[in-house]
Design a protein around this motif. Structure first.
Motif, PDB file in Angstrom:
ATOM      1  N   ALA A 255       4.765   6.800   6.050  1.00  0.00           N
ATOM      2  CA  ALA A 255       3.668   7.750   5.871  1.00  0.00           C
ATOM      3  C   ALA A 255       3.943   9.034   6.652  1.00  0.00           C
ATOM      4  O   ALA A 255       3.719  10.139   6.143  1.00  0.00           O
ATOM      5  CB  ALA A 255       2.351   7.116   6.312  1.00  0.00           C
TER       6      ALA A 255
ATOM      7  N   LEU B 247       5.265   1.013   7.455  1.00  0.00           N
ATOM      8  CA  LEU B 247       4.372   1.839   6.644  1.00  0.00           C
ATOM      9  C   LEU B 247       3.970   3.109   7.395  1.00  0.00           C
ATOM     10  O   LEU B 247       3.883   4.186   6.799  1.00  0.00           O
ATOM     11  CB  LEU B 247       3.128   1.048   6.228  1.00  0.00           C
ATOM     12  CG  LEU B 247       3.374  -0.065   5.195  1.00  0.00           C
ATOM     13  CD1 LEU B 247       2.109  -0.875   4.982  1.00  0.00           C
ATOM     14  CD2 LEU B 247       3.876   0.514   3.890  1.00  0.00           C
TER      15      LEU B 247
ATOM     16  N   GLY C  72       0.839  -1.193   0.000  1.00  0.00           N
ATOM     17  CA  GLY C  72       0.000   0.000   0.000  1.00  0.00           C
ATOM     18  C   GLY C  72       0.871   1.237   0.000  1.00  0.00           C
ATOM     19  O   GLY C  72       2.035   1.207   0.392  1.00  0.00           O
ATOM     20  N   GLY C  73       0.304   2.326  -0.484  1.00  0.00           N
ATOM     21  CA  GLY C  73       1.028   3.578  -0.529  1.00  0.00           C
ATOM     22  C   GLY C  73       2.211   3.556  -1.472  1.00  0.00           C
ATOM     23  O   GLY C  73       3.096   4.392  -1.382  1.00  0.00           O
TER      24      GLY C  73
ATOM     25  N   LEU D 215       5.281   7.861   1.156  1.00  0.00           N
ATOM     26  CA  LEU D 215       4.361   6.985   0.427  1.00  0.00           C
ATOM     27  C   LEU D 215       3.559   7.811  -0.570  1.00  0.00           C
ATOM     28  O   LEU D 215       3.344   9.010  -0.374  1.00  0.00           O
ATOM     29  CB  LEU D 215       3.416   6.263   1.390  1.00  0.00           C
ATOM     30  CG  LEU D 215       4.081   5.298   2.373  1.00  0.00           C
ATOM     31  CD1 LEU D 215       3.052   4.669   3.294  1.00  0.00           C
ATOM     32  CD2 LEU D 215       4.853   4.216   1.621  1.00  0.00           C
ATOM     33  N   THR D 216       3.100   7.143  -1.635  1.00  0.00           N
ATOM     34  CA  THR D 216       2.346   7.861  -2.669  1.00  0.00           C
ATOM     35  C   THR D 216       0.911   8.128  -2.245  1.00  0.00           C
ATOM     36  O   THR D 216       0.290   9.055  -2.717  1.00  0.00           O
ATOM     37  CB  THR D 216       2.327   7.077  -3.997  1.00  0.00           C
ATOM     38  OG1 THR D 216       1.754   5.786  -3.756  1.00  0.00           O
ATOM     39  CG2 THR D 216       3.733   6.948  -4.550  1.00  0.00           C
ATOM     40  N   ASN D 217       0.354   7.307  -1.375  1.00  0.00           N
ATOM     41  CA  ASN D 217      -0.985   7.569  -0.827  1.00  0.00           C
ATOM     42  C   ASN D 217      -1.083   6.922   0.539  1.00  0.00           C
ATOM     43  O   ASN D 217      -0.216   6.181   0.952  1.00  0.00           O
ATOM     44  CB  ASN D 217      -2.083   7.066  -1.787  1.00  0.00           C
ATOM     45  CG  ASN D 217      -2.022   5.560  -2.010  1.00  0.00           C
ATOM     46  OD1 ASN D 217      -1.741   4.806  -1.100  1.00  0.00           O
ATOM     47  ND2 ASN D 217      -2.273   5.142  -3.237  1.00  0.00           N
ATOM     48  N   GLU D 218      -2.155   7.150   1.229  1.00  0.00           N
ATOM     49  CA  GLU D 218      -2.262   6.664   2.601  1.00  0.00           C
ATOM     50  C   GLU D 218      -3.258   5.532   2.727  1.00  0.00           C
ATOM     51  O   GLU D 218      -3.845   5.321   3.788  1.00  0.00           O
ATOM     52  CB  GLU D 218      -2.673   7.822   3.537  1.00  0.00           C
ATOM     53  CG  GLU D 218      -1.711   8.977   3.513  1.00  0.00           C
ATOM     54  CD  GLU D 218      -0.292   8.575   3.850  1.00  0.00           C
ATOM     55  OE1 GLU D 218      -0.092   7.767   4.766  1.00  0.00           O
ATOM     56  OE2 GLU D 218       0.628   9.067   3.178  1.00  0.00           O
ATOM     57  N   ARG D 219      -3.503   4.764   1.652  1.00  0.00           N
ATOM     58  CA  ARG D 219      -4.453   3.655   1.710  1.00  0.00           C
ATOM     59  C   ARG D 219      -3.881   2.507   2.523  1.00  0.00           C
ATOM     60  O   ARG D 219      -2.684   2.309   2.592  1.00  0.00           O
ATOM     61  CB  ARG D 219      -4.791   3.154   0.310  1.00  0.00           C
ATOM     62  CG  ARG D 219      -5.577   4.143  -0.486  1.00  0.00           C
ATOM     63  CD  ARG D 219      -6.052   3.524  -1.736  1.00  0.00           C
ATOM     64  NE  ARG D 219      -4.877   3.020  -2.483  1.00  0.00           N
ATOM     65  CZ  ARG D 219      -4.903   2.675  -3.729  1.00  0.00           C
ATOM     66  NH1 ARG D 219      -6.001   2.755  -4.410  1.00  0.00           N
ATOM     67  NH2 ARG D 219      -3.821   2.238  -4.332  1.00  0.00           N
ATOM     68  N   GLU D 220      -4.817   1.727   3.072  1.00  0.00           N
ATOM     69  CA  GLU D 220      -4.418   0.530   3.800  1.00  0.00           C
ATOM     70  C   GLU D 220      -3.885  -0.502   2.805  1.00  0.00           C
ATOM     71  O   GLU D 220      -4.346  -0.570   1.674  1.00  0.00           O
ATOM     72  CB  GLU D 220      -5.624  -0.074   4.541  1.00  0.00           C
ATOM     73  CG  GLU D 220      -6.082   0.746   5.730  1.00  0.00           C
ATOM     74  CD  GLU D 220      -5.065   0.677   6.846  1.00  0.00           C
ATOM     75  OE1 GLU D 220      -4.585  -0.404   7.162  1.00  0.00           O
ATOM     76  OE2 GLU D 220      -4.740   1.751   7.386  1.00  0.00           O
TER      77      GLU D 220
END
Length: 188
Positions: free
Chosen positions: A176, A172, A145-146, A181-186
């Motif tokens: 974060a 992670l 993720g991320g 990270l590119t995004n904060e999704r799980e």
């Protein structure tokens, strides 16, 4: 083995005997470098046998194929007809069509196989073979993720992926917090 230029020299020499050329002006009497590459792309001629750096290397069969193609074209056949006739042809069949003088088939001035770098990427990976420290191993990525991915040797199961994701949670969180990270999704 021969370079492309050496192969084309042999094709030209082979075609000097018993060759009237193509019956129309649309087909070259002797293939050029570009034509050979195109023939290999379309499957009319086998791909190069090996590579030495960026130099493609060719063998006896390539010579037979190219001369056979030109001899059949000189009879007025289209490339589609030639391809249909030569598809799956063995060396004796190609030799009968090509009629290449024996002295051109020998590799007296050719590149020796020892000069050819092995195509390691084309070799199958040995199953469960013990590795030395210098040997490469196939890696698989597990997305966390991320945009984070962890590489692991072998093929992880679904349970492995879940355990890796759980174990990576603190890493992670750190990535974060630092905006790495590119995004904060799980992780999925």
């Amino acid at each position: 083995m021969w370079t492309l230029d050496e192969l084309l020299d042999r094709v030209s020499a082979a075609l000097t005997a018993e060759y009237s050329g193509a019956p129309n002006g649309r087909v070259r009497d002797v293939p050029d470098r570009r034509a050979v590459r195109w023939y290999a792309t379309t499957g009319l001629v086998d791909r190069p046998s090996a590579m030495r750096g960026r130099t493609a290397l060719y063998e006896r069969r390539h010579l037979l194929q190219l001369v056979a193609v030109k001899r059949l074209q000189s009879e007025g056949r289209t490339l589609a007809d030639v391809q249909a006739e030569l598809a799956g042809a063995d060396d004796p069949t190609l030799a009968a069509i090509a009629r290449v003088p024996e002295e051109l088939l020998t590799a007296d001035d050719a590149v020796s196989p020892q000069q050819v770098r092995p195509r390691f990427w084309a070799e199958p990976v040995a199953a469960a073979a013990p590795r030395t420290q210098d040997q490469a191993v196939a890696l698989n990525g597990v997305a966390l993720g991320g945009g984070a991915v962890v590489l692991v040797p072998g093929t992880p199961t679904a349970a492995d992926v879940a355990d890796i994701a759980a174990a990576a949670r603190p890493l992670l969180d750190l990535l974060a917090a630092r905006g790495l990270l590119t995004n904060e999704r799980e992780p999925s």
